[in-house]
Design a protein around this motif. Sequence first.
Motif, PDB file in Angstrom:
ATOM      1  N   LYS A   1       0.051  -7.238  -9.712  1.00 36.45           N
ATOM      2  CA  LYS A   1       0.212  -6.975  -8.275  1.00 36.45           C
ATOM      3  C   LYS A   1       1.329  -5.972  -8.057  1.00 36.45           C
ATOM      4  CE  LYS A   1      -0.401 -10.422  -4.979  1.00 36.45           C
ATOM      5  NZ  LYS A   1       0.011 -11.737  -4.446  1.00 36.45           N
ATOM      6  N   LYS A   2       1.233  -5.266  -6.951  1.00 37.29           N
ATOM      7  CA  LYS A   2       2.319  -4.355  -6.625  1.00 37.29           C
ATOM      8  C   LYS A   2       3.473  -5.159  -6.027  1.00 37.29           C
ATOM      9  CE  LYS A   2       3.349  -0.125  -4.162  1.00 37.29           C
ATOM     10  NZ  LYS A   2       2.851   0.931  -3.298  1.00 37.29           N
ATOM     11  N   LYS A   3       4.653  -4.996  -6.623  1.00 37.42           N
ATOM     12  CA  LYS A   3       5.822  -5.754  -6.162  1.00 37.42           C
ATOM     13  C   LYS A   3       6.905  -4.783  -5.722  1.00 37.42           C
ATOM     14  CE  LYS A   3       4.306  -9.781  -8.009  1.00 37.42           C
ATOM     15  NZ  LYS A   3       4.299 -11.116  -7.424  1.00 37.42           N
TER      16      LYS A   3
ATOM     17  N   THR B   1       7.068  -1.827  -8.501  1.00 42.30           N
ATOM     18  CA  THR B   1       6.551  -2.008  -9.858  1.00 42.30           C
ATOM     19  C   THR B   1       5.245  -2.804  -9.828  1.00 42.30           C
ATOM     20  OG1 THR B   1       7.066  -2.839 -12.061  1.00 42.30           O
ATOM     21  CG2 THR B   1       7.931  -4.122 -10.248  1.00 42.30           C
ATOM     22  N   TYR B   2       4.389  -2.557 -10.812  1.00 42.55           N
ATOM     23  CA  TYR B   2       3.207  -3.396 -10.962  1.00 42.55           C
ATOM     24  C   TYR B   2       3.582  -4.510 -11.926  1.00 42.55           C
ATOM     25  CZ  TYR B   2       0.245  -0.512  -8.172  1.00 42.55           C
ATOM     26  OH  TYR B   2      -0.301   0.132  -7.103  1.00 42.55           O
TER      27      TYR B   2
ATOM     28  N   GLU C   1       3.493  -6.519   8.305  1.00 45.43           N
ATOM     29  CA  GLU C   1       2.043  -6.559   8.078  1.00 45.43           C
ATOM     30  C   GLU C   1       1.612  -5.564   6.999  1.00 45.43           C
ATOM     31  OE1 GLU C   1      -0.657  -8.537   9.220  1.00 45.43           O
ATOM     32  OE2 GLU C   1       1.190  -9.704   9.443  1.00 45.43           O
ATOM     33  N   THR C   2       2.179  -4.352   7.062  1.00 47.92           N
ATOM     34  CA  THR C   2       1.774  -3.312   6.100  1.00 47.92           C
ATOM     35  C   THR C   2       2.746  -3.230   4.918  1.00 47.92           C
ATOM     36  OG1 THR C   2       3.082  -1.670   7.272  1.00 47.92           O
ATOM     37  CG2 THR C   2       0.760  -1.890   7.929  1.00 47.92           C
ATOM     38  N   LEU C   3       3.898  -3.862   5.033  1.00 46.29           N
ATOM     39  CA  LEU C   3       5.001  -3.791   4.059  1.00 46.29           C
ATOM     40  C   LEU C   3       5.547  -2.359   3.940  1.00 46.29           C
ATOM     41  CD1 LEU C   3       4.051  -6.211   1.110  1.00 46.29           C
ATOM     42  CD2 LEU C   3       5.172  -6.724   3.282  1.00 46.29           C
TER      43      LEU C   3
END
Length: 246
Positions: free
Chosen positions: A199-201, A194-195, A222-224
């Motif tokens: 931020k993207k969460k 979700t934004y 590192e990249t999630l």
Amino acid sequence: MNILILSDLHIDTCDNFGTFQWDEMELIMQIEGIRDTFNVDKVIFNGDIFEMQKYTYDEIKKANPILMRYFSDNNFIFIKGNHDIVCDFSVEHLQFTNSHGQSIYIEHGHNADWFNGSRLGRAIGKFGISLLKKVSHSRYLMDIYFKIVAFEDQINHIPKSYNTIKYLSYALKLLKEHDMVILSHTHKLESHHTYYLNKKKRYLNSGSCSLGRFQGILMDTETLKYELIKETKESIKNSRQMAYAI
Ligand SMILES: [Mn+2]
């Protein structure tokens, strides 16, 4: 760093009151296979690994000597769940920040509900289980019990009471401070993006490795980027047989 998150194994004494249902060696082979294939740097066990509401740690250790040896020989991280809160080598939660400043937060998730999150609630639960253990030979009383804690569906064995918005809103509260929140506890493997606060969460749940399931999360911190693992004892066996056939 590549991490593997597994949870809710509920390792027991392999009697018919337990829900672990894994052969020690089969489980170890599965974990080792994933560690090798995906270059896993760290294995994190996110709570309810040991079924200490029903059994003592010593009873569990005696019934699963190979698995417990495997745990102590490896540098795994154990986080406390409501069923193994008294475990003396586990931590409350885990938080780390990657090189991009993104915060990853991992906890079991029982603090979202009063019954499992408070000392009194857990004491009531433990008392209930001790009564249940005494009557577990009675099909009639066990049927009543299973009606009360009814599973949402018989395939995934997710208790009805855990399939609520409660855990989503708890995760959202934690996401105020973090970019990625990983909970367990509900036995429901899931992921949400979700934004939020510009931020993207991300909220993930690692599901469960009990009742012959093998669920979890593989993630590059590192990249999630992540992958949800959803296997069963049967699917693992079948893919091994396919590999041998080839
Ligand atoms: Mn739990």
